[in-house]
Structures are given as C-alpha cells and as structure tokens.
Motif scaffolding. Sequence first.
Motif, PDB file in Angstrom:
ATOM      1  N   ASP A   1       0.845  -1.189   0.000  1.00 37.60           N
ATOM      2  CA  ASP A   1       0.000   0.000   0.000  1.00 37.60           C
ATOM      3  C   ASP A   1       0.886   1.247   0.000  1.00 37.60           C
ATOM      4  O   ASP A   1       2.090   1.183   0.247  1.00 37.60           O
ATOM      5  CB  ASP A   1      -0.921   0.012   1.228  1.00 37.60           C
ATOM      6  CG  ASP A   1      -1.969  -1.088   1.153  1.00 37.60           C
ATOM      7  OD1 ASP A   1      -2.337  -1.469   0.026  1.00 37.60           O
ATOM      8  OD2 ASP A   1      -2.402  -1.564   2.229  1.00 37.60           O
ATOM      9  N   TYR A   2       0.242   2.388  -0.246  1.00 40.42           N
ATOM     10  CA  TYR A   2       0.994   3.634  -0.407  1.00 40.42           C
ATOM     11  C   TYR A   2       1.787   3.992   0.844  1.00 40.42           C
ATOM     12  O   TYR A   2       2.949   4.399   0.759  1.00 40.42           O
ATOM     13  CB  TYR A   2       0.031   4.762  -0.767  1.00 40.42           C
ATOM     14  CG  TYR A   2       0.682   6.102  -0.964  1.00 40.42           C
ATOM     15  CD1 TYR A   2       1.474   6.355  -2.083  1.00 40.42           C
ATOM     16  CD2 TYR A   2       0.509   7.133  -0.034  1.00 40.42           C
ATOM     17  CE1 TYR A   2       2.088   7.589  -2.267  1.00 40.42           C
ATOM     18  CE2 TYR A   2       1.103   8.372  -0.221  1.00 40.42           C
ATOM     19  CZ  TYR A   2       1.884   8.592  -1.342  1.00 40.42           C
ATOM     20  OH  TYR A   2       2.481   9.820  -1.529  1.00 40.42           O
ATOM     21  N   SER A   3       1.194   3.846   2.009  1.00 34.27           N
ATOM     22  CA  SER A   3       1.866   4.240   3.254  1.00 34.27           C
ATOM     23  C   SER A   3       2.335   3.038   4.078  1.00 34.27           C
ATOM     24  O   SER A   3       2.730   3.210   5.229  1.00 34.27           O
ATOM     25  CB  SER A   3       0.923   5.097   4.105  1.00 34.27           C
ATOM     26  OG  SER A   3      -0.277   4.390   4.392  1.00 34.27           O
ATOM     27  N   GLU A   4       2.337   1.882   3.498  1.00 33.00           N
ATOM     28  CA  GLU A   4       2.728   0.674   4.235  1.00 33.00           C
ATOM     29  C   GLU A   4       4.241   0.622   4.422  1.00 33.00           C
ATOM     30  O   GLU A   4       5.014   0.984   3.529  1.00 33.00           O
ATOM     31  CB  GLU A   4       2.250  -0.564   3.477  1.00 33.00           C
ATOM     32  CG  GLU A   4       2.539  -1.875   4.177  1.00 33.00           C
ATOM     33  CD  GLU A   4       2.013  -3.074   3.408  1.00 33.00           C
ATOM     34  OE1 GLU A   4       2.325  -4.231   3.789  1.00 33.00           O
ATOM     35  OE2 GLU A   4       1.292  -2.853   2.407  1.00 33.00           O
ATOM     36  N   THR A   5       4.656   0.168   5.589  1.00 34.23           N
ATOM     37  CA  THR A   5       6.086   0.010   5.877  1.00 34.23           C
ATOM     38  C   THR A   5       6.581  -1.305   5.293  1.00 34.23           C
ATOM     39  O   THR A   5       6.076  -2.376   5.642  1.00 34.23           O
ATOM     40  CB  THR A   5       6.344   0.034   7.385  1.00 34.23           C
ATOM     41  OG1 THR A   5       5.851   1.259   7.932  1.00 34.23           O
ATOM     42  CG2 THR A   5       7.826  -0.096   7.679  1.00 34.23           C
ATOM     43  N   PRO A   6       7.557  -1.261   4.391  1.00 32.25           N
ATOM     44  CA  PRO A   6       8.050  -2.512   3.786  1.00 32.25           C
ATOM     45  C   PRO A   6       8.822  -3.365   4.793  1.00 32.25           C
ATOM     46  O   PRO A   6       9.372  -2.870   5.779  1.00 32.25           O
ATOM     47  CB  PRO A   6       8.965  -2.022   2.653  1.00 32.25           C
ATOM     48  CG  PRO A   6       8.629  -0.572   2.458  1.00 32.25           C
ATOM     49  CD  PRO A   6       8.176  -0.070   3.796  1.00 32.25           C
ATOM     50  N   ASP A   7       8.902  -4.636   4.512  1.00 31.61           N
ATOM     51  CA  ASP A   7       9.686  -5.569   5.315  1.00 31.61           C
ATOM     52  C   ASP A   7      11.083  -5.663   4.691  1.00 31.61           C
ATOM     53  O   ASP A   7      11.366  -6.548   3.882  1.00 31.61           O
ATOM     54  CB  ASP A   7       9.009  -6.937   5.352  1.00 31.61           C
ATOM     55  CG  ASP A   7       9.756  -7.941   6.216  1.00 31.61           C
ATOM     56  OD1 ASP A   7      10.685  -7.529   6.953  1.00 31.61           O
ATOM     57  OD2 ASP A   7       9.430  -9.140   6.150  1.00 31.61           O
ATOM     58  N   TYR A   8      11.932  -4.706   5.059  1.00 33.16           N
ATOM     59  CA  TYR A   8      13.259  -4.663   4.457  1.00 33.16           C
ATOM     60  C   TYR A   8      14.065  -5.920   4.788  1.00 33.16           C
ATOM     61  O   TYR A   8      14.792  -6.436   3.938  1.00 33.16           O
ATOM     62  CB  TYR A   8      14.013  -3.424   4.950  1.00 33.16           C
ATOM     63  CG  TYR A   8      13.341  -2.119   4.611  1.00 33.16           C
ATOM     64  CD1 TYR A   8      13.478  -1.547   3.359  1.00 33.16           C
ATOM     65  CD2 TYR A   8      12.576  -1.445   5.562  1.00 33.16           C
ATOM     66  CE1 TYR A   8      12.865  -0.338   3.052  1.00 33.16           C
ATOM     67  CE2 TYR A   8      11.964  -0.237   5.270  1.00 33.16           C
ATOM     68  CZ  TYR A   8      12.105   0.305   4.011  1.00 33.16           C
ATOM     69  OH  TYR A   8      11.487   1.488   3.711  1.00 33.16           O
ATOM     70  N   THR A   9      13.931  -6.378   6.023  1.00 31.13           N
ATOM     71  CA  THR A   9      14.705  -7.559   6.434  1.00 31.13           C
ATOM     72  C   THR A   9      14.304  -8.780   5.615  1.00 31.13           C
ATOM     73  O   THR A   9      15.170  -9.549   5.146  1.00 31.13           O
ATOM     74  CB  THR A   9      14.482  -7.833   7.929  1.00 31.13           C
ATOM     75  OG1 THR A   9      14.854  -6.685   8.686  1.00 31.13           O
ATOM     76  CG2 THR A   9      15.317  -9.029   8.388  1.00 31.13           C
TER      77      THR A   9
END
Length: 566
Positions: free
Chosen positions: A535-543
């Motif tokens: 989603d536009y404001s969703e925090t990605p799972d970088y790990t």
Amino acid sequence: MSFSFCPHCGTKLQPDFRFCPSCGEKIPCPVDSPGPAVDAAPGRGGDSMFSSSTHNPNGGSSSTSGTVEISTRPPLRKTTRGSVRLVHEETSPFTVASTPVSDDNTVLYTSPVKPRKVTWNLREEMESALESSSPPVSRSPRSVMGKEKASKRGHPLKQQDGEQKLTDRTFSNEEDMLVDSSSTSLQCSPSSRSPSRGQLQCSPSSRSPSRGQLQCSPSSRSPSRGQLQCSPSSRSPSRGKGKAKKNKRIVNALEPLQEGEELTDTTGRKWRLMKLLSQSATELFYEVASVSGSKGSSHVLKLGAKDGRIFNEQNFLQRAAKPSSVDKWKKRLKMDFLGIPSCVGFGLHADNYRFLVFPNMGQPLQSTMEEEDLLPEKVILHLACTILDVLEYIHSNEYVHGDIHAENVYITLDEHSQVYLAGYCHAFRYCPGGQHVEYREASRTPHEGAMEFISLDSHKGAGPSRRSDLQSLAYCLLRWHTGTLPWTALTNADQIAKEKHRYMDDVSALLSHCFGKKRVSAALQTYLTSVMALDYSETPDYTGLKAGISGALLQLGGSLEQPLHF
C-alpha cells in the motif's frame, strides 16, 4: 422681523433676499392681489411671494387671489452613497394661518409642511441615457452618486424644466463624466436585472485603457442600496498600451566552465577543475582537486544551475545524509559500509552555479551497461542487496529517492566493489515530522524522473513513497538483467503509465514478457510480488526482502563480500 422661506430648499430667508444663499435659486417675485394687501415682509410695501389669507375684524376673512407659479422640481438631498433623494411636494411648502392672532391684521406664518421623501431608482434613467449615447460613455462614480434619478415608484417623473436641467447636467457631455486618468476610474454600465437601487458592481475590464481602471455595472445580487463592488482589471496595462506578455523563463543548458578554474565552497576551501567527466542538460561532472589538500586525493564536483534541482539534493544531504548520522546507523546495524555519498563541500559560483563535492565513487553503472548488454543474475542480486541497505536508511530518515536508475548508481571496480546510490535531485520527504503524506494524485508534477523506471505513483503526480522506490528498483533489476520492459520502446508518458498499471496486478505476465523463454529468477519473482502488493503508506519488510535476495545470492555462489564481476 418677519422671515420667509425658500420654496426650493426651505431655507429661512430675510425679507430683502432675492436669491437663496443655500441653493442659489432666485426667489420668485410677488404678485399683487385685488384684495387687501398682506404685509409678508415689513418694509417691502406689501410684497408677498405666497398665497395668503387675512383676518377681517368684522368676523369675515378674505384671501389673496394672486399666486406665484413655482418650479415643481423637488430639491436634491444627498443621502447614502450611490443614491439620491428627491423631496416631492404636493402643495406649497409654506402656509399662512387663516385665523387672526391680533387686532392689527397681523398675518401668522406657520412652520413649513414637512415634505414627503421619495427615493428614486437610477436604473431607467441610466438606461435611457446610455441608449441615446453612442458609443457608451465611461463615467466616474461621482456622477452616479449625486445626480441621476429616473422614476418614482409606480409612475415616471414629469419632464419639466428643472428635471431636464438635471438630466443635462448628468449626461450631456463625456468630459464631465470622466475622472482624471491619474486616479483610479470606474467604467459603469447599467444592468437590466438590478433589483436593488443605486448599486453598482465592478467587474474586470478586458479593455482597460489605464492602470488600475475598473469596470462597473449594477449588481443583480446586491445586498444593500448604494454599495459598490469592485475588482481590479485583469488586463490593466499602463499608459494605455496593450499588456506586455511575460517572457517565459527559458532554461538553457549549462555552459561548461574552463578547466583550471577555481571554485570556493562555503568553508573557504578552494577546488580546481581538472577534467570534465560527463555532461547533461542540467548537470556537469568534473574531476577536481583541492588546492590546499593532498595531491593524492580525488574528488568529483557536481555542477548545476543555482536554482535547479541540485538545491533539493543539497538540502537532502544536509538533512538526512550527515556523516555522523550515517556512522551511527552503521554502528547500530553492525555494517562495514553503506553506499550513500558523503558531501565534503558545497557552495555557489558566479551567481549562476551551485556545486556539490563528493569523494570519488567510481564509475556510473550506465557506462558499464553500455559495454555489457545484460548483467548476470549474481550481479543483479548483489546490487539489489546494497541498494536496499541505502533505501532502508534514507526511508528511516523521512525521505525517498524518487529516481532510481543506472546513471545514479556508482560502482568502485576494485577488490571491495563498493556500490553507491547517488543522484538525490528528486528526493522527496514523504514523512515530515513522522506523519506520512496522504496519497493525492496531481499534487506534484507528473512523470518526474527517468520515465522507464519511475513508479506509477510518480506518473500520476502523487508524492513518491517507500513502495515507489522499491517498485522502481524492481523495474531496474528486470531491465538490467533481461534488457527489456514492456514499455521500453514507448515514448509517450501516458502510454508508459498505462502499461505499468496493466502489469501492476499481473506480475507473472510482466516476468513472462521480460524473460521470454528463459528461466525466471525465483528471487526476482518473490521480490516483485511483495513490492507490487504494498500500500501507499505501508512500511516494507526490508529484512525479509534482503533475506530472500541474499539467500538466492548464496545459492548462486556469491556473497556481498566478494567483488563484482561483470
């Protein structure tokens, strides 16, 4: 002493006055009557300007038969702004008592009859006057507010000498109705739909002959009588000339500076231009050397227009890429290297240029892509891991990159193979103060950045977010590895955006188009599936994203510690 009153304005007069001192009108001469003379003013020999009656001591009364015809034009009374009141008198303004007061036939003058006030409408008189004049006459509000009245409620005003004089004063010549051009003037025209009396509405004039001129017309929605509503002219050139068009600001390509020229940054450190490395329409890159520094150090100077996008990059580097902040991040995550450039100097030059100075970051990936048509999967996964490290850092500092492509990726081809993500001219602060911006299309200029790789959000004019950077990286990885994207051959920005929207929900079709009959990389498929669903404001799972890519890199026999081999 007996007093008389002016029949025009009602001012009290002394008996010997022939002209009214208030209105200036001549006092009518008296007419002798056959009956007993009435001494209206002592010392005037029985002259009287009024019809009167006298008392007879024997009980009868006689009235004078001589009367004087007085102009029926009612006097003008100034009331509110933009309107005129006329006093309408149906009878003689003064009466004389018919009852004796004393035995010496003294006449008693009573007080004047209070006139009935009538307010007249300006509309009909103005229309008739304007229709008779050709072309329309520009008039000042002074002539509107003090002189025009047209008809009484329900019946027209009688055309007599007095009101004809009023009309001539108001509409006779154009010079009386114009205000000096040095002051602000109004151009008035009546409206046939004006329900309120004496109100003018000013609208912008399309042919205003002088600066600050307004065009006025009676308002059809005027809330009160006598009010002016004005707005400045949208085309009000000075001195009666047509409005000069604004010269469009033309951004020319930067002119290269001469080699050997010295530039001084804000700290006073001087940099000498050694060699022009690359040039575009908006940026120039020079190899520079510090005048006072060691000869062995090599630096790169990025030169741009003073008010260009390079200022946005400078702002980002000062806010989010301070060396102290980068070192703290690396220490917290136990990282040996983070591929974000460190700005060692910046400043202005010749009032036209702005420059930034960086340590030498190697060569851009684009130059390698020109030599190597396609990059192997091992190199692609290595680049993905190092760029994801940089994106996680800048995202944690409230910024996104906004323009990831091969020209903004630099690689040092040595035993360490360090990868830098540079080019922050389109950096966007997506989360100021910890509050994520709302998704609003057309809030920014659409299609900003490298057209082939920017996200669909940037195509629509929305501020790029974290998912925008990750999706742009996905397009880059596919292009570097397979050599094509479904929209690579397109040049129209809207058509490119349409194709990206088409493949947004169909990752399998996108991979099938890019890989063709080749084996699809499982790591790239997993990465694309994850980032396209954000989603536009969703925090990605970088790990999780880095774990999947680094795991695939290990399976191919590579690691982040090994140098890159193209």
